[in-house]
Design a protein around this motif. Sequence first.
Motif, PDB file in Angstrom:
ATOM      1  N   HIS A 229       0.967  -7.194  -3.146  1.00 49.07           N
ATOM      2  CA  HIS A 229       1.130  -5.851  -3.679  1.00 49.07           C
ATOM      3  C   HIS A 229       1.181  -5.895  -5.201  1.00 49.07           C
ATOM      4  O   HIS A 229       0.560  -5.093  -5.894  1.00 49.07           O
ATOM      5  CB  HIS A 229       2.403  -5.242  -3.101  1.00 49.07           C
ATOM      6  CG  HIS A 229       2.599  -3.805  -3.464  1.00 49.07           C
ATOM      7  ND1 HIS A 229       3.194  -3.422  -4.631  1.00 49.07           N
ATOM      8  CD2 HIS A 229       2.245  -2.672  -2.814  1.00 49.07           C
ATOM      9  CE1 HIS A 229       3.220  -2.096  -4.687  1.00 49.07           C
ATOM     10  NE2 HIS A 229       2.650  -1.620  -3.598  1.00 49.07           N
TER      11      HIS A 229
ATOM     12  N   LEU B  42       4.396   3.534   1.230  1.00 48.52           N
ATOM     13  CA  LEU B  42       3.426   2.575   0.693  1.00 48.52           C
ATOM     14  C   LEU B  42       3.774   2.200  -0.744  1.00 48.52           C
ATOM     15  O   LEU B  42       3.658   1.045  -1.140  1.00 48.52           O
ATOM     16  CB  LEU B  42       2.014   3.173   0.743  1.00 48.52           C
ATOM     17  CG  LEU B  42       1.328   3.161   2.103  1.00 48.52           C
ATOM     18  CD1 LEU B  42       0.048   3.986   2.051  1.00 48.52           C
ATOM     19  CD2 LEU B  42       1.011   1.743   2.552  1.00 48.52           C
TER      20      LEU B  42
ATOM     21  N   ARG C 172      -3.774   0.307  -0.714  1.00 48.09           N
ATOM     22  CA  ARG C 172      -2.423   0.282  -0.149  1.00 48.09           C
ATOM     23  C   ARG C 172      -2.469   0.213   1.372  1.00 48.09           C
ATOM     24  O   ARG C 172      -1.665  -0.485   1.999  1.00 48.09           O
ATOM     25  CB  ARG C 172      -1.663   1.547  -0.585  1.00 48.09           C
ATOM     26  CG  ARG C 172      -1.317   1.560  -2.052  1.00 48.09           C
ATOM     27  CD  ARG C 172      -0.903   2.938  -2.496  1.00 48.09           C
ATOM     28  NE  ARG C 172      -0.915   3.006  -3.958  1.00 48.09           N
ATOM     29  CZ  ARG C 172       0.139   3.387  -4.680  1.00 48.09           C
ATOM     30  NH1 ARG C 172       1.254   3.723  -4.091  1.00 48.09           N
ATOM     31  NH2 ARG C 172       0.063   3.417  -5.989  1.00 48.09           N
TER      32      ARG C 172
END
Lengths: 233, 219
Positions: free
Chosen positions: B83, B75, B107
């Motif tokens: 992200h 992750l 995440r």
Amino acid sequence: MSEEKDMQGILQSIIKVELYGKHKDEKKAPTIPVVTVSRYCGANGSETAALLAEKLGVQLYDQNLLDTITKEVKTDKYLLERLDEKATGPIDDFIHSVFTKHGASKDDFYRGMIKVILDSSRNGGVIVGRAAHLLTTSNRMFRLRLEGSLPVCTERVAKRMNVKKSKARKFILKTNEERVKFVKKVFDRYTSDTAYYDMVINTDMYTPEQLVNLVIMTMSEAGFRVTPPKIKG
Amino acid sequence: MPGQTTKPSTTDDLVGSNGGENTKPLVTISGQHGAGAHEVGAALAEKLGVGLFDYRVLDNIVTKVNDDQNIKSWLDRQKGALHANWMKSFTYKSGKDMTSYLPYLVRTIMAIVPNGGVIIGHGAHLILVDANVLRLKVESGPKVCAQRIAAKHGITIKAAGKLSAKVNKERISLVQDVYDHFPTEKTYYDLSLSSEILSVDQIVKITIAAMKEANLPVR
């Protein structure tokens, strides 16, 4: 606030008697399209409401028409007799200045809204703003709210008013603040509370035509007497 | 039902995804306890052919992620615009424990994106504000919610009302934490529908129509 609640109670009673007195089962009664449209400034609310009224074949009660009715309703003896049974206290300057721009009082505003709701209940209608969705909790009324992201609404308002984005942004924030204050003050509710609406849509993603199609589809599913639109897919 | 869909709803499925933007249906659903968000979510996930990530499933995944260094590392390696955005949101806020539940919840939700899914609650509507997602809210008044909870659990309306208030308070607290990291000027939801006047199937039908009109992936 208690006087205002008294007034709202009377409104509810009159509306219910007028609208529903002949129907024992409200849910099974024919549903004439009556839509209230609450909107975030810059969410294409007026344009969408006009298009919706056109598609539904009903009267559009927009700001100009509501102001006219608010003035004219003073001559409606039937409503006056019932409404004047209860005093509503002094006119609230804030509401007066923000929502009744043509010298009408808060009482006039309520009376005007009753007339609009009664008229629209007989013939259908799309009522824009004025917190009309809070005047009756009837399931014969479809309560729609149109929202939009601040950046997107800013773009729209700047283009429409031909002003800079910074000015459009200020205008939006001020207008929305006034609307929120009005609804909070008169109805003790928040415009942003989605529980008071049957449908809330983010207009960032849709054209007014697409919005109208989705609204009519939802109304059709909910049992309103409308012709379902053609949705792609 | 939770966890019964055949699509990704485990950490294995998440690790198998390739990160980045979604081309598969992605929906977040919010709602007061008792409004029917879970029922709508299950029906919508089935119709769209994607996994259902409800409270139980998502909490289980996050717990596993926290316990598994390999998944944690995977992750941590994920990149992409989404992200980067949320990573930035954690770096400019001080005083938050990066090893706590919230960062790995974020995440995990990000890892769901590429394969699509229906995510219930958890503030996912704020986390995924920039994704190709439809953020749905299923709405009912407190009285109706209490009646449904009472019928479901065989308790009194009063007890149901208390239970609903407690659950809602916990959810609001979590969403507030998420909002602190993801403040936005965008709307919180794209579509809100009343489950007082619409059935689960009707809400699913309207939601899919709204996704199509917005050119969001539906298959």
